[in-house]
Design an enzyme around this catalytic site. Structure first.
Site, short mmCIF file in Angstrom:
data_model
loop_
_atom_site.label_atom_id
_atom_site.label_comp_id
_atom_site.label_asym_id
_atom_site.label_seq_id
_atom_site.Cartn_x
_atom_site.Cartn_y
_atom_site.Cartn_z
N GLU A 194 114.88 -55.65 -7.15
CA GLU A 194 114.50 -54.88 -5.95
C GLU A 194 114.77 -53.39 -6.13
OE1 GLU A 194 115.35 -57.09 -2.25
OE2 GLU A 194 116.07 -55.17 -1.47
N ASP A 195 115.86 -53.05 -6.77
CA ASP A 195 116.33 -51.65 -6.73
C ASP A 195 116.38 -50.93 -8.08
OD1 ASP A 195 116.70 -51.95 -4.02
OD2 ASP A 195 118.80 -52.48 -4.18
N1 LIG Z 1 126.27 -51.83 4.81
C1 LIG Z 1 125.92 -51.01 3.79
N2 LIG Z 1 124.76 -51.27 3.10
C2 LIG Z 1 124.43 -50.44 2.09
C3 LIG Z 1 125.24 -49.33 1.74
N3 LIG Z 1 124.68 -48.71 0.69
C4 LIG Z 1 123.58 -49.40 0.38
N4 LIG Z 1 123.40 -50.44 1.21
C5 LIG Z 1 122.27 -51.39 1.17
O1 LIG Z 1 121.38 -51.04 2.22
C6 LIG Z 1 120.62 -52.21 2.59
C7 LIG Z 1 120.56 -52.25 4.11
O2 LIG Z 1 119.95 -51.08 4.58
P1 LIG Z 1 118.50 -51.10 5.20
O3 LIG Z 1 118.18 -49.74 5.68
O4 LIG Z 1 118.42 -52.23 6.20
O5 LIG Z 1 117.55 -51.53 4.01
P2 LIG Z 1 116.85 -50.64 2.88
O6 LIG Z 1 117.87 -50.35 1.82
O7 LIG Z 1 115.76 -51.55 2.39
O8 LIG Z 1 116.31 -49.39 3.50
C8 LIG Z 1 121.29 -53.42 1.98
O9 LIG Z 1 120.41 -53.86 0.96
P3 LIG Z 1 120.43 -55.36 0.38
O10 LIG Z 1 121.74 -55.65 -0.23
O11 LIG Z 1 119.20 -55.48 -0.45
O12 LIG Z 1 120.32 -56.31 1.64
P4 LIG Z 1 119.25 -56.42 2.82
O13 LIG Z 1 119.92 -55.81 4.00
O14 LIG Z 1 118.04 -55.64 2.40
O15 LIG Z 1 119.01 -57.85 2.95
C9 LIG Z 1 122.62 -52.84 1.44
O16 LIG Z 1 123.09 -53.46 0.26
C10 LIG Z 1 126.44 -49.09 2.49
O17 LIG Z 1 127.18 -48.15 2.26
N5 LIG Z 1 126.72 -49.95 3.49
#
Ligand SMILES: Nc1nc2c(ncn2[C@@H]2O[C@H](COP(=O)(O)OP(=O)(O)O)[C@@H](OP(=O)(O)OP(=O)(O)O)[C@H]2O)c(=O)[nH]1
Ligand SMILES: [Mn+2]
Length: 179
Positions: free
Chosen positions: A65-66
């Site tokens: 994804e990233d």
């Molecule tokens: N809580 C938190 N999240 C952070 C931080 N830095 C990066 N993230 C990541 O951001 C995602 C959630 O933010 P969103 O704005 O909802 O999603 P986006 O990254 O697609 O824009 C998560 O991705 P993901 O793991 O792919 O999960 P998902 O929420 O997309 O399922 C999370 O891992 C942080 O400091 N705190």
């Protein structure tokens, strides 16, 4: 050293190299790799999971994804099962964000047991991280919305791991969100 330890070190090293230049969204710019390592650690330490392919998929779960990683690359290096689990937990970045969020809710109940485990631990880590500190630029409303949406996803993952689900339920309860 056991062969499983060797495999896990290879996997965490691959993830660390792929996420090398990425940081979390917190003010301290925590290295991104802390997240996949923490997700795998939740599965092992709190979920009691010993299935090495699930732990590997947790370490790799955000690489496709990233980062520039492809599913084919994961399959060639780590095998079909690990690649399939990562594929299942990977959002289609070509879709608009709202549609991606909607699809996570819709697909959760139909994913494999192994993918459900990774998704539960991913959400648990991210919700704890939100309680620890607010990502740069996020309002209190956006944080609350993430909890509400996560509960919709977790609803479709229930019956997978009682320990992880108990922890998630408690976090939702603290926010007044019904699971
Ligand atoms: N809580 C938190 N999240 C952070 C931080 N830095 C990066 N993230 C990541 O951001 C995602 C959630 O933010 P969103 O704005 O909802 O999603 P986006 O990254 O697609 O824009 C998560 O991705 P993901 O793991 O792919 O999960 P998902 O929420 O997309 O399922 C999370 O891992 C942080 O400091 N705190
Ligand atoms: Mn993640």
């Amino acid at each position: 050293m056991s062969s499983e330890s060797v495999i896990l070190l290879e996997t965490v090293n691959f993830a660390a190299e792929k996420h090398r230049n990425q940081r979390r969204k917190d003010a301290e710019q925590t290295p991104y790799i802390n997240h996949p390592i923490g997700v795998a650690r939740i599965l092992s330490h709190e979920g009691g999971i010993t299935d090495i392919e699930v732990l590997q998929a947790a370490l790799l779960h955000d690489t496709v994804e990233d980062t520039d990683t492809s599913i084919g690359e994961l399959q060639a290096i780590f095998g079909q099962t690990v690649a399939r689990i990562v594929q299942e937990v990977t959002d289609n970045k070509a879709l608009p964000k709202q549609e991606r969020k909607r699809q996570q809710v819709a697909h959760a109940p139909h994913s494999s047991h192994q993918a459900k485990l990774v998704k539960l631990a991913d959400k648990l880590y991210n919700l704890r991280d939100l309680n620890r500190c607010t990502p740069t630029g996020w309002s209190a409303e956006r944080v609350q919305e993430y909890f509400v949406w996560s509960a919709q996803v977790v609803r479709g993952l229930r019956g997978t791991n009682p320990a992880l689900e108990r922890h998630l339920e408690e976090l939702f309860k603290q926010r007044g969100v019904e699971l």
